[in-house]
Design a protein around this motif. Structure first.
Motif, short mmCIF file in Angstrom:
data_model
loop_
_atom_site.label_atom_id
_atom_site.label_comp_id
_atom_site.label_asym_id
_atom_site.label_seq_id
_atom_site.Cartn_x
_atom_site.Cartn_y
_atom_site.Cartn_z
N ILE A 2 14.34 -24.02 19.42
CA ILE A 2 13.48 -24.12 20.61
C ILE A 2 14.00 -23.15 21.66
O ILE A 2 15.19 -23.15 21.96
CB ILE A 2 13.52 -25.54 21.23
CG1 ILE A 2 13.19 -26.61 20.21
CG2 ILE A 2 12.58 -25.64 22.45
CD1 ILE A 2 13.39 -28.04 20.72
N THR A 3 13.11 -22.33 22.18
CA THR A 3 13.49 -21.46 23.29
C THR A 3 12.49 -21.63 24.43
O THR A 3 11.28 -21.50 24.21
CB THR A 3 13.48 -19.97 22.86
OG1 THR A 3 14.43 -19.81 21.80
CG2 THR A 3 13.87 -19.06 24.01
N LEU A 4 13.01 -21.94 25.60
CA LEU A 4 12.20 -21.87 26.81
C LEU A 4 12.68 -20.65 27.57
O LEU A 4 13.88 -20.52 27.86
CB LEU A 4 12.36 -23.12 27.69
CG LEU A 4 12.00 -24.48 27.07
CD1 LEU A 4 12.03 -25.56 28.14
CD2 LEU A 4 10.65 -24.44 26.39
N ASP A 5 11.76 -19.75 27.85
CA ASP A 5 12.12 -18.49 28.50
C ASP A 5 11.44 -18.45 29.86
O ASP A 5 10.23 -18.25 29.94
CB ASP A 5 11.67 -17.34 27.58
CG ASP A 5 11.83 -15.99 28.25
OD1 ASP A 5 12.66 -15.87 29.19
OD2 ASP A 5 11.12 -15.04 27.83
N ASN A 52 5.95 -28.89 23.75
CA ASN A 52 4.83 -28.86 22.78
C ASN A 52 3.49 -28.60 23.47
O ASN A 52 2.44 -28.81 22.89
CB ASN A 52 4.79 -30.14 21.94
CG ASN A 52 4.63 -31.37 22.80
OD1 ASN A 52 4.51 -31.29 24.01
ND2 ASN A 52 4.62 -32.53 22.16
N LEU A 53 3.59 -28.15 24.70
CA LEU A 53 2.40 -27.80 25.49
C LEU A 53 1.44 -28.96 25.72
O LEU A 53 0.24 -28.77 25.90
CB LEU A 53 1.67 -26.60 24.86
CG LEU A 53 2.08 -25.24 25.45
CD1 LEU A 53 3.55 -24.96 25.25
CD2 LEU A 53 1.23 -24.13 24.91
N ILE A 63 8.90 -20.94 22.72
CA ILE A 63 8.96 -20.44 21.35
C ILE A 63 9.62 -21.51 20.47
O ILE A 63 10.70 -22.00 20.78
CB ILE A 63 9.78 -19.13 21.30
CG1 ILE A 63 9.09 -18.08 22.18
CG2 ILE A 63 9.91 -18.62 19.86
CD1 ILE A 63 10.00 -16.96 22.61
N ILE A 64 8.92 -21.89 19.41
CA ILE A 64 9.49 -22.86 18.47
C ILE A 64 9.53 -22.23 17.09
O ILE A 64 8.50 -21.76 16.60
CB ILE A 64 8.68 -24.17 18.45
CG1 ILE A 64 8.81 -24.86 19.80
CG2 ILE A 64 9.18 -25.09 17.34
CD1 ILE A 64 8.17 -26.21 19.89
N ALA A 71 1.47 -18.30 23.49
CA ALA A 71 0.57 -17.17 23.22
C ALA A 71 -0.56 -17.55 22.26
O ALA A 71 -1.38 -16.72 21.91
CB ALA A 71 1.37 -16.00 22.64
N MET A 72 -0.60 -18.83 21.86
CA MET A 72 -1.54 -19.22 20.80
C MET A 72 -2.89 -19.68 21.33
O MET A 72 -2.97 -20.25 22.42
CB MET A 72 -0.95 -20.37 19.99
CG MET A 72 0.19 -19.93 19.13
SD MET A 72 0.85 -21.36 18.25
CE MET A 72 2.11 -20.53 17.29
N ASP A 73 -3.93 -19.49 20.51
CA ASP A 73 -5.21 -20.11 20.83
C ASP A 73 -5.18 -21.58 20.38
O ASP A 73 -4.23 -22.02 19.73
CB ASP A 73 -6.38 -19.34 20.21
CG ASP A 73 -6.33 -19.33 18.68
OD1 ASP A 73 -5.70 -20.24 18.08
OD2 ASP A 73 -6.91 -18.42 18.09
#
Ligand code: ADP
Ligand code: ADP
Length: 232
Positions: A2-5, A52-53, A63-64, A71-73
């Motif tokens: 898991i990355t939180l940027d 998990n948005l 980023i997982i 960045a996903m639809d």
């Protein structure tokens, strides 16, 4: 894993806006248990819901397992969420479904066959100590048993990450200990990466490898659990 940027989250806008998260950078390596502690209102719940948005960050990237969720639809995100199981303080079980059917639900939603569902659900009920409760309803279970159902359900889609939102806060100390040892077993046997938030120091001391402290929306400390508790 898991990355939180540089993740920030603001609720609302204008003078009433609340900046719940401020430029959070967090890395949780594969196979580790990472705790985040903080006072009520510090931003813990917002933080874990941004992973998990369930809550969409106002800025920054999530980023997982190498995939950037931010960045996903919608369709890709639905797919990627299978990598991420989640459990909650109040279990969030469906009261009109049996234990078995609660655990089966995510697989039903994924369109899995009855046979596949059976092959997944039964071992999960075994693993969580619920084999003899399959036909019961949540109202017939203790708090600890309900949380075990929620854990089994969270694992049904075979996620790589388990998010725990105050998962033991509604449980007595003994039940808490048994849920924590189940989480530890899941981490060790399945190699799951676990991110948990809690206001209970004891939880962090018991199972976390690393721990972060969140205060007023900022991650003000992030360290190995040994260093964290011996620091001056
Ligand atoms: P914690 O989980 O540490 O108690 P939260 O993430 O729930 O903290 O809250 C962080 C801040 O964001 C608090 O000031 C809270 O009031 C605010 N907040 C949380 N959720 C919402 C929301 N849906 N709308 C507006 N403000 C919110
Ligand atoms: P198989 O190869 O038969 O599918 P595995 O060796 O992958 O089984 O896993 C053994 C058991 O552990 C299976 O019953 C499976 O349901 C469970 N399991 C494995 N990985 C996970 C995971 N990430 N989440 C939940 N359950 C898992």
């Amino acid at each position: 894993m898991i990355t939180l940027d540089n993740v920030s989250k603001t609720y609302g806008s204008g003078p009433g806006a609340v900046q719940a998260l401020k430029e959070i950078d967090l890395q949780v390596p594969k196979g580790t248990i990472h705790g985040v502690i903080g006072l009520s209102g510090a931003g813990k719940s917002t933080l874990i819901r941004c992973v998990n948005l369930l809550e969409r960050p106002t800025a920054g990237r999530v980023i997982i397992d190498g995939q950037e969720l931010t960045a996903m639809d919608a369709a890709a995100l639905r797919q990627a969420r299978h990598q991420c199981g989640m459990i909650f303080q109040h279990f969030n079980l469906l009261t009109n479904r049996t234990v078995y059917d609660n655990v089966a639900l995510p697989l039903e939603l994924m369109g899995q066959s009855r046979q596949v569902i059976r092959e997944r659900v039964l071992p999960l009920l075994d693993m969580t100590g619920l084999a003899d409760k399959a036909k019961q309803y949540p109202a017939q279970l203790s708090g600890g048993q309900k949380q075990r159902v929620a854990i089994a359900r969270a694992l049904a889609s075979r996620p790589k990450v388990l998010l725990c939102d105050e998962a033991t806060s509604a449980l007595d100390p003994q039940t808490t200990a048994s849920i924590l040892s189940l989480l530890q077993e899941i981490n060790q046997q399945l190699g799951l990466t676990i991110l948990l938030i809690t206001h209970e120091m004891e939880v962090v001391k018991t199972i976390c490898h690393r721990v972060g402290l969140i205060s007023d929306g900022r991650l003000v400390e992030d360290a190995d659990v040994g260093d964290f508790f011996t620091a001056p």
